[in-house]
Design a protein around this motif. Structure first.
Motif, PDB file in Angstrom:
ATOM      1  N   TRP A   1     -19.860 -11.476 -25.641  1.00  0.00           N
ATOM      2  CA  TRP A   1     -18.572 -12.173 -25.628  1.00  0.00           C
ATOM      3  C   TRP A   1     -18.796 -13.686 -25.732  1.00  0.00           C
ATOM      4  O   TRP A   1     -17.941 -14.411 -26.211  1.00  0.00           O
ATOM      5  CB  TRP A   1     -17.814 -11.924 -24.337  1.00  0.00           C
ATOM      6  CG  TRP A   1     -17.439 -10.528 -24.012  1.00  0.00           C
ATOM      7  CD1 TRP A   1     -17.702  -9.395 -24.738  1.00  0.00           C
ATOM      8  CD2 TRP A   1     -16.717 -10.101 -22.852  1.00  0.00           C
ATOM      9  NE1 TRP A   1     -17.199  -8.299 -24.095  1.00  0.00           N
ATOM     10  CE2 TRP A   1     -16.590  -8.687 -22.937  1.00  0.00           C
ATOM     11  CE3 TRP A   1     -16.173 -10.760 -21.752  1.00  0.00           C
ATOM     12  CZ2 TRP A   1     -15.935  -7.947 -21.952  1.00  0.00           C
ATOM     13  CZ3 TRP A   1     -15.521 -10.020 -20.778  1.00  0.00           C
ATOM     14  CH2 TRP A   1     -15.401  -8.634 -20.887  1.00  0.00           C
TER      15      TRP A   1
ATOM     16  N   THR B   1     -20.930  -1.466 -26.345  1.00  0.00           N
ATOM     17  CA  THR B   1     -19.922  -2.430 -25.902  1.00  0.00           C
ATOM     18  C   THR B   1     -19.278  -1.966 -24.602  1.00  0.00           C
ATOM     19  O   THR B   1     -19.270  -0.766 -24.298  1.00  0.00           O
ATOM     20  CB  THR B   1     -18.823  -2.639 -26.965  1.00  0.00           C
ATOM     21  OG1 THR B   1     -18.194  -1.389 -27.243  1.00  0.00           O
ATOM     22  CG2 THR B   1     -19.416  -3.213 -28.240  1.00  0.00           C
TER      23      THR B   1
ATOM     24  N   SER C   1     -15.809  -2.955 -21.800  1.00  0.00           N
ATOM     25  CA  SER C   1     -14.531  -3.666 -21.690  1.00  0.00           C
ATOM     26  C   SER C   1     -14.359  -4.391 -20.359  1.00  0.00           C
ATOM     27  O   SER C   1     -13.406  -5.146 -20.189  1.00  0.00           O
ATOM     28  CB  SER C   1     -13.364  -2.684 -21.873  1.00  0.00           C
ATOM     29  OG  SER C   1     -13.409  -1.677 -20.880  1.00  0.00           O
TER      30      SER C   1
ATOM     31  N   ALA D   1     -15.556  -9.985 -28.508  1.00  0.00           N
ATOM     32  CA  ALA D   1     -15.563  -8.616 -28.009  1.00  0.00           C
ATOM     33  C   ALA D   1     -14.942  -7.670 -29.025  1.00  0.00           C
ATOM     34  O   ALA D   1     -15.446  -6.558 -29.260  1.00  0.00           O
ATOM     35  CB  ALA D   1     -14.812  -8.537 -26.682  1.00  0.00           C
TER      36      ALA D   1
ATOM     37  N   SER E   1     -16.844  -4.547 -31.036  1.00  0.00           N
ATOM     38  CA  SER E   1     -16.433  -3.221 -30.595  1.00  0.00           C
ATOM     39  C   SER E   1     -15.861  -2.400 -31.744  1.00  0.00           C
ATOM     40  O   SER E   1     -15.150  -2.923 -32.600  1.00  0.00           O
ATOM     41  CB  SER E   1     -15.384  -3.335 -29.485  1.00  0.00           C
ATOM     42  OG  SER E   1     -14.884  -2.064 -29.119  1.00  0.00           O
TER      43      SER E   1
ATOM     44  N   ILE F   1      -9.763  -6.319 -25.394  1.00  0.00           N
ATOM     45  CA  ILE F   1     -10.328  -5.897 -24.113  1.00  0.00           C
ATOM     46  C   ILE F   1      -9.366  -6.253 -22.983  1.00  0.00           C
ATOM     47  O   ILE F   1      -8.593  -7.200 -23.078  1.00  0.00           O
ATOM     48  CB  ILE F   1     -11.699  -6.561 -23.861  1.00  0.00           C
ATOM     49  CG1 ILE F   1     -11.579  -8.094 -23.898  1.00  0.00           C
ATOM     50  CG2 ILE F   1     -12.740  -6.061 -24.832  1.00  0.00           C
ATOM     51  CD1 ILE F   1     -12.834  -8.806 -23.465  1.00  0.00           C
TER      52      ILE F   1
END
Length: 296
Positions: free
Chosen positions: A48, A58, A60, A182, A186, A192
């Motif tokens: 990130w 990945t 969250s 992110a 992803s 996220i």
């Protein structure tokens, strides 16, 4: 999640119920604490923060502390203490270390995330081991119904702590760069939501189900885990089928998301998972002659 959903139940059904139950409850407590601390600290994942970091997988949630590192100390530390042999400690420490290293390799944690995860896991493990016997002695005189109410209240209290932690950070804004990087990394195009309480609700629901089911099973005498190998295999297969029904089947039916209704159904689903592991499945094992009552 899939690994822990199989290892603790298989221990409980086929190898050593006390160890399996202890592992499940310790793990759910650790994961709950981790979720709350992540929200309070709200630090980024490496990928990130810098687009030069390639994430092989990945996540969250926020990065600090590492849940994998923290939970590995709790789970494998518990197993090592149960084995109480030098090779058990060596094996557990090796696994804990390699799990931490793997999270760096995957690009989802900074070294400090791993180190603090290990420290929190060790402290938490020492605390729960120290408090387990006094807490069980305190609960022992209560009826089954009162015990279940107390366990449920404790699980809701943990969720309340998470809700308060979430609200205390309501004025803090997730940096746009973190969100953009992110999303790029992803496969899920959705933004996220690291302040989500879904994980915490799952953990506390399972915690309630495991503990309440354990007390229910104890109230009917428990079951003898020793059995011929064939019966152990049948127990495991039946247990996993039921586990998948509650975990995956109900997931397809129940609402998802962060709404109050969705979180209530998530709690119910994971509570049923826990109850299946420690109460419903063992009860079926006895009725199907795959296990004998402990007092029988």
């Amino acid at each position: 999640e899939e690994f822990y959903l199989l290892i603790a139940p298989s221990l409980f059904w086929c190898i050593q119920p006390d160890l399996g139950l202890r592992l499940g409850i310790y793990l759910m407590l650790s994961a709950s604490v981790n979720s709350i601390v992540k929200i309070l600290l709200h630090t980024p994942r490496p990928y990130w923060y810098d687009d030069r970091i390639r994430a092989i997988t990945t996540e969250s949630s926020f990065g600090l502390p590492s849940g994998h590192a923290q939970n590995s100390v709790v789970v494998w530390g518990t197993i090592a203490k149960y084995i109480s042999r030098w090779w058990g400690w060596l094996l557990s420490i090796t696994i804990i270390f390699m799990i931490g290293i793997s999270r760096l390799f995957l690009g989802v944690h900074f070294p400090i995330d791993i180190l603090i995860g290990w420290v929190i896991g060790a402290i938490l493990l020492l605390i729960v081991m120290k408090l387990e016997k006094p807490l069980l002695r305190w609960l022992d005189p209560f009826s089954l119904g009162i015990k279940i109410v107390l366990i449920f209240s404790a699980s809701i209290g943990i969720i309340l702590f998470g809700f308060i932690a979430q609200k205390t950070q309501s004025s803090w804004q997730l940096p746009v760069q973190w969100m953009q990087l992110a999303i790029i990394a992803s496969p899920d195009p959705e933004p996220i939501n690291p302040f989500a309480l879904e994980g915490l609700v799952s953990n506390t629901g399972a915690l309630f189900g495991l503990a309440a089911g354990g007390y229910f099973l104890k109230s009917i005498g428990g079951f003898k885990f020793q059995a011929p190998f064939g019966k152990l295999v049948l127990r495991f297969v039946l247990g996993v089928v039921g586990l998948l029904f509650f975990w995956m089947g109900l997931k397809a039916i129940f609402p998802s998301g962060e709404s109050t209704v969705a979180l209530i159904f998530r709690y119910i689903r994971y509570a049923l998972v826990g109850l299946w592991v420690t109460a419903i499945a063992p009860y079926l094992f006895i009725k199907l002659s795959l296990a004998k009552e402990r007092d029988g």
